[in-house]
Write a protein that holds these residues in place. Structure first.
Motif, PDB file in Angstrom:
ATOM      1  N   GLU A 223      59.983 153.585   3.284  1.00  0.00           N
ATOM      2  CA  GLU A 223      59.530 153.412   1.894  1.00  0.00           C
ATOM      3  C   GLU A 223      60.644 152.825   1.036  1.00  0.00           C
ATOM      4  O   GLU A 223      60.373 152.002   0.143  1.00  0.00           O
ATOM      5  N   ASP A 224      61.884 153.208   1.293  1.00  0.00           N
ATOM      6  CA  ASP A 224      63.010 152.660   0.532  1.00  0.00           C
ATOM      7  C   ASP A 224      63.092 151.143   0.695  1.00  0.00           C
ATOM      8  O   ASP A 224      63.337 150.417  -0.276  1.00  0.00           O
ATOM      9  N   VAL A 225      62.886 150.653   1.922  1.00  0.00           N
ATOM     10  CA  VAL A 225      62.900 149.207   2.148  1.00  0.00           C
ATOM     11  C   VAL A 225      61.797 148.541   1.334  1.00  0.00           C
ATOM     12  O   VAL A 225      62.023 147.537   0.652  1.00  0.00           O
ATOM     13  N   ALA A 226      60.598 149.107   1.403  1.00  0.00           N
ATOM     14  CA  ALA A 226      59.466 148.535   0.664  1.00  0.00           C
ATOM     15  C   ALA A 226      59.735 148.524  -0.833  1.00  0.00           C
ATOM     16  O   ALA A 226      59.411 147.540  -1.530  1.00  0.00           O
ATOM     17  N   ASN A 227      60.341 149.584  -1.352  1.00  0.00           N
ATOM     18  CA  ASN A 227      60.627 149.664  -2.787  1.00  0.00           C
ATOM     19  C   ASN A 227      61.675 148.641  -3.219  1.00  0.00           C
ATOM     20  O   ASN A 227      61.569 148.053  -4.307  1.00  0.00           O
ATOM     21  N   ILE A 228      62.684 148.421  -2.378  1.00  0.00           N
ATOM     22  CA  ILE A 228      63.698 147.409  -2.688  1.00  0.00           C
ATOM     23  C   ILE A 228      63.063 146.027  -2.730  1.00  0.00           C
ATOM     24  O   ILE A 228      63.316 145.229  -3.634  1.00  0.00           O
ATOM     25  N   VAL A 229      62.226 145.741  -1.732  1.00  0.00           N
ATOM     26  CA  VAL A 229      61.542 144.443  -1.690  1.00  0.00           C
ATOM     27  C   VAL A 229      60.661 144.264  -2.921  1.00  0.00           C
ATOM     28  O   VAL A 229      60.614 143.189  -3.521  1.00  0.00           O
ATOM     29  N   GLU A 230      59.967 145.321  -3.305  1.00  0.00           N
ATOM     30  CA  GLU A 230      59.106 145.242  -4.506  1.00  0.00           C
ATOM     31  C   GLU A 230      59.941 144.893  -5.733  1.00  0.00           C
ATOM     32  O   GLU A 230      59.527 144.093  -6.584  1.00  0.00           O
ATOM     33  N   GLY A 231      61.136 145.467  -5.829  1.00  0.00           N
ATOM     34  CA  GLY A 231      62.024 145.152  -6.937  1.00  0.00           C
ATOM     35  C   GLY A 231      62.468 143.698  -6.909  1.00  0.00           C
ATOM     36  O   GLY A 231      62.556 143.042  -7.962  1.00  0.00           O
ATOM     37  N   VAL A 232      62.731 143.177  -5.728  1.00  0.00           N
ATOM     38  CA  VAL A 232      63.113 141.764  -5.577  1.00  0.00           C
ATOM     39  C   VAL A 232      61.966 140.867  -6.037  1.00  0.00           C
ATOM     40  O   VAL A 232      62.188 139.878  -6.770  1.00  0.00           O
ATOM     41  N   VAL A 233      60.766 141.198  -5.637  1.00  0.00           N
ATOM     42  CA  VAL A 233      59.579 140.402  -6.023  1.00  0.00           C
ATOM     43  C   VAL A 233      59.426 140.392  -7.544  1.00  0.00           C
ATOM     44  O   VAL A 233      59.151 139.340  -8.139  1.00  0.00           O
ATOM     45  N   MET A 234      59.638 141.535  -8.168  1.00  0.00           N
ATOM     46  CA  MET A 234      59.513 141.622  -9.623  1.00  0.00           C
ATOM     47  C   MET A 234      60.566 140.768 -10.321  1.00  0.00           C
ATOM     48  O   MET A 234      60.300 140.148 -11.347  1.00  0.00           O
TER      49      MET A 234
END
Length: 207
Positions: A193-204
Motif C-alpha cells: 500500500e505504501d508503494v501505491a500511495n507514493i505513486v498516487e502522490g507522484v500522479v497528483m
C-alpha cells in the motif's frame, strides 16, 4: 503534457523489472504456504529472489546518481524503490520465520493473507507498467485503488486471525509464533500500500 525521453524512460523500465521480481517473490511465498514441503529449498529460492530485487534497487540508485534529468522527482524515485524493496524484504523475513519457529503446518488465514500479497504485487506490476503513461492512463488510478482495497481486506483477515489465535490456541508458544508471522504478513501488505500511495502522490504532482 508529461513526456519522457528514451533515456529518462529507463527508470520506468527499472521499476517494472523490480515489480516483476517482487511478484515472483510473492508467488514463491504462495507456493511455500500452499504446498508446505521442501521448505528449506523454497526459502532459499525466496532468498535468491530477494537478492535479485536488491540488485534492481542498486541499479536504480546508480542511475539516479548519473542522470542529470529524471522523469519524476529524485526523492520519489528513491521512495518507490525503497518501498518495493521493503515488500521483498518482508516476504523473505516471513518465509524464514516458518523455519525459525519450526512451523509444522500452515494456518488457513496465513494462506489467505499470502494470496492477497500475490494480488497486491500483481496490481503493482501493472501500476509500474502504466506509470510512464500517468497523464493518459485509464487504468492506473483503478489499480492504485485496488491495492488499497486488498490491503483493507488483509487488515480484516489479520484482525480475525489474531482474535482466533487467542480464542482457540492454548499453547503460548504457538500463539507467539503465529502472532509474529501474521504481523509480518500484514507488514508486507502495508508495504504494498505504501508503494501505491507514493505513486498516487507522484500522479497528483503531475496532474
Amino acid at each position: 503534457m508529461f513526456k519522457t525521453s528514451k533515456k529518462e524512460e529507463i527508470f520506468f523500465n527499472m521499476f517494472s523489472e523490480t515489480a516483476e521480481t517482487t511478484l515472483k517473490a510473492a508467488r514463491a511465498l504462495d507456493e511455500l504456504v500452499k504446498n508446505y514441503v521442501n521448505v528449506d529449498k523454497k526459502i532459499n529460492a525466496i532468498e535468491e529472489i530477494e537478492h535479485e530485487c536488491d540488485n534492481h534497487i542498486h541499479k536504480i540508485m546508480q542511475q539516479i546518481n548519473k542522470s542529470f534529468i529524471t522523469p519524476i522527482d529524485r526523492e520519489d524515485i528513491c521512495e518507490i524503490a525503497k518501498e518495493m524493496d521493503n515488500i521483498t524484504d518482508a516476504i523473505e523475513s516471513t518465509a524464514h520465520r516458518f523455519k525459525m519457529f519450526n512451523v509444522k503446518s500452515i494456518k488457513e488465514d496465513a494462506i489467505k493473507m499470502v494470496k492477497l500479497i500475490v494480488d497486491c504485487t500483481l496490481e503493482l506490476k501493472g501500476v509500474m507498467a502504466e506509470l510512464k503513461n500517468m497523464k493518459t492512463s485509464k487504468t492506473l488510478q483503478d489499480m492504485i485503488i485496488e491495492v488499497n482495497r486488498i490491503e483493507d481486506e488483509g487488515d480484516t483477515i489479520f484482525r480475525n486471525a489474531i482474535t482466533k489465535l487467542f480464542v482457540v490456541e492454548t499453547d503460548p508458544v504457538e500463539i507467539t509464533k503465529w502472532k509474529e508471522i501474521y504481523e509480518y504478513l500484514e507488514n508486507t501488505l502495508d508495504a504494498c500500500e505504501d508503494v501505491a500511495n507514493i505513486v498516487e502522490g507522484v500522479v497528483m504532482k503531475h496532474a
